[in-house]
Design a protein around this motif. Sequence first.
Motif: not given
Length: 236
Positions: A15-23, A176-184, A196-207
């Motif tokens: 997810l670190i790679a998506a941080i610049p887009t979000t920022l 922004v995911f609704t317009v195909s922009v890949v953020d966190i 198929w590990k949705f919970l783990e992925s969303y926990i990482a995003a929340a962190i």
Amino acid sequence: MKLDLSFIGTALLQLIAAIPTTLSITAVSILCGLFIGTIVALIRLYKVPVLHYVAASYVTFVRGTPMLIHLLLIYFGLPILVDSLSAQFGWSFRSISIPMIAFAYISFSITAGAYLSEVVRSGLLAVNKGQIEAAYAIGMTTPQALSRIVFPQAFAIVLPNLSNSTISMLHGSTLVFTVSVVDINAKSQIIASSNWKFLESYIAAAIIYWSLTILIERLTTMVEKRLQLHKEGGVT
């Protein structure tokens, strides 16, 4: 179902790679929104003919509709406008050339502008009018009085609200995911769908979002302390 703690760490690294887009979305939205909001606030404060009603309508409409609607209106409406103008004036530029992230920049800047206009307006109203009158008395023009007297004080007043608005835009950028922009948020969904590990992925995003929020709060505190030292004469 068992929580895979090790995968949370793996997801965090990806997810670190998506941080610049979000920022970048957050920063552009706040900076452009602050500029728009300041113009709108001044128009409303000085009751500029005609523009005063346009500015008030803009603020009312944007504050009364969801961010997602703003994004979709820009996403579907802007290409029609661009292509129509291009056809009319013979331009070679077409809407297909607009990068997806540009829709997010434009939409969220418009959204932030409406909300920040109220923040800026409250800050300007909080500055003692006597100081503006004193500035006029020594020969300052209105732009000079605003830039040298009013805006510095207003900024210190609205800083906490500006920080809250920044955090709100950070969290709102998940749309922004609704317009195909890949953020966190979008990246976490991609990671989750492939494992198929949705919970783990969303926990990482929340962190990550939590960490970025804490960073904004800390930076705000540092700026507030700096401004307080200047106010008290602790820094020359």
